[in-house]
Design an enzyme around this catalytic site. Sequence first.
Site, PDB file in Angstrom:
ATOM      1  N   ASP A 103      -7.945 -46.962  13.734  1.00 33.65           N
ATOM      2  CA  ASP A 103      -8.239 -47.329  15.081  1.00 33.65           C
ATOM      3  C   ASP A 103      -7.949 -46.118  16.163  1.00 33.65           C
ATOM      4  O   ASP A 103      -7.068 -45.212  15.777  1.00 33.65           O
ATOM      5  CB  ASP A 103      -7.264 -48.177  15.467  1.00 33.65           C
ATOM      6  CG  ASP A 103      -7.630 -48.892  16.896  1.00 33.65           C
ATOM      7  OD1 ASP A 103      -8.341 -49.452  16.813  1.00 33.65           O
ATOM      8  OD2 ASP A 103      -6.395 -48.978  17.671  1.00 33.65           O
ATOM      9  N   GLU A 124      -3.709 -39.129  -4.158  1.00 31.67           N
ATOM     10  CA  GLU A 124      -2.785 -39.695  -5.272  1.00 31.67           C
ATOM     11  C   GLU A 124      -3.253 -40.970  -5.914  1.00 31.67           C
ATOM     12  O   GLU A 124      -2.856 -41.005  -6.977  1.00 31.67           O
ATOM     13  CB  GLU A 124      -1.440 -39.717  -4.468  1.00 31.67           C
ATOM     14  CG  GLU A 124      -0.862 -38.502  -3.831  1.00 31.67           C
ATOM     15  CD  GLU A 124       0.455 -38.863  -2.907  1.00 31.67           C
ATOM     16  OE1 GLU A 124       0.999 -40.048  -3.300  1.00 31.67           O
ATOM     17  OE2 GLU A 124       0.982 -37.933  -2.415  1.00 31.67           O
TER      18      GLU A 124
END
Length: 553
Positions: A213, A267
């Site tokens: 956002d 990751e």
Amino acid sequence: MTNVQRSDWDQWWRTAVIYQVYPRSFSDSNNDGLGDVRGVINRLDYLQKLGVDAIWMSPHYPSPQADAGYDVADYFDVNPEYGTLEEFDELIAQAHERDIKIIIDIVPNHSSDQMKLFQDALEAGPNSPERDMYMFRFSEGKCPNNWGSLFGGPAWTAVEPLTNNEADRNWWYLHLFAPEQPDFNWENPKVHEFFRSYLRFWLDRGVDGFRVDVAHGLVKEEGLPDDKVGPDRWAVDPDEYTQTEGPFWDQPGVHDIYREWRRVLDEYGRDRVLVAEAWLTPEREALYVREDEMSQQFNFNYLEANWNAERVRAAINDPIKANGVVGAPVTWVMSNHDVVRATTRYGYEPQMDYGRGIGVDDPQPDRELGLARAKGMAVFTMGLPGSMYIYQGEELGLPEVTDLPDESRQDPTWLRTGHQVRGRDGCRVPIPWEADAPHFGFGTGDTWLPQPDYFGEFAADVQDDDPASTLNLYRRVLKLRRELELAKGDVEWVDLGDRSVLAIRNRGVLLVLNMTSRPVTIKDVTSVVASSCDVVIGDGEAVVPANCGAWLR
């Protein structure tokens, strides 16, 4: 596209159809008038049948709802009105069983003023480490600068009335949106640490990515200089300034944040997605989707082009060119929770200004024309290469509720502008599922925003078995999009002799959008692959009606 080599070239999100769920208005399982997580779980088969690849969930977190969930009080939980963390885990698992990904909203520019971090900051007092998590500033007798809130009024609120502490006299905090949404201080490493832990928390639970956002607003220009607009943004003619410029938009430091986040997501694998909500020019938007930053950014130019052929043409060409430089896909967006629904926008002349929302005493759209154009645009859009977003109810042809009673409105813009700007409630009304059920099958409790009587015409059950319905049009064309692999194709413009008739060849399919008010004849056509209306074929020609989208061979 250029031949930029990216390690994520084949990832799912480059061609995905992503469906936006606005949880409060999607489906209510416990009959309290609010949509919830269980309601989404109950509708997964519907979404699977529609043919979507992923769901983007608008904020599901605990929130006082000062801005319909975009004021987050706890980033590590689920709004009790919507359900529990365990139910959210079930949603992720059930969606994944159907090969549907889950993207969630991250709100990093601001939190709720009820969040513990902000309450601790108020209690700790001036110049404390707790205060440094947010944008507090000292200024004697007036706001620290002339910035205005995007929801109306100044972007600063005085601290002393909140704390009743004399030490807070002449201290202010920044909120680019409502006062209940204080802005984080992204110069503080602890804010970075907080959001890294947030990302890992939800990635560990199995989410497939994040829609960011206000992605271009996190970092403010050093020194917080005055802007050109001033403290009352809604009192200024929008033609005199641009929302993409100013000392709180698109500062270079935002890119360091997204590189940091990209490393965290990596990751868990390169298939985890970051999506930027950044209302900028295509060239500046493209900087957010470089390989070491985000995956996608919304092509808002396409959404804002409306029923204007030249603007649509530019909203296709410009992002393809800009994103091609960095090897990123283009996303196609017709509607979302912040704008007037496409079906209603297309029911007006292109020059219509509805930026302040639409109310019962405003000029009303031509609903039949708007639906025809929206279906035509949808068919055309589904044939374009790249990724596509669908806002809940768009597949039903759902219109904006332009006659929503003013006393029912809850948008903070409506409240903070003294009822001058009606805001976004009209596109957030709970969607209809069953024509003859209480509240059209959304739930049996009174809905948080009232549904109009005519919503029954658009209910999913009415459309389900009707081959000519908007819902089944979406289902058919999305299936063809996947089978023909058009999302992996390319754009080759075809000149049909009329600039108001858009024609693109993609993988041997001619995508046509007739934006004129008359039928057009197209030569060398032998078959109709898909269309939003009745296309007549004969003698090697196709007659495409006005306001129609079609795929031809």
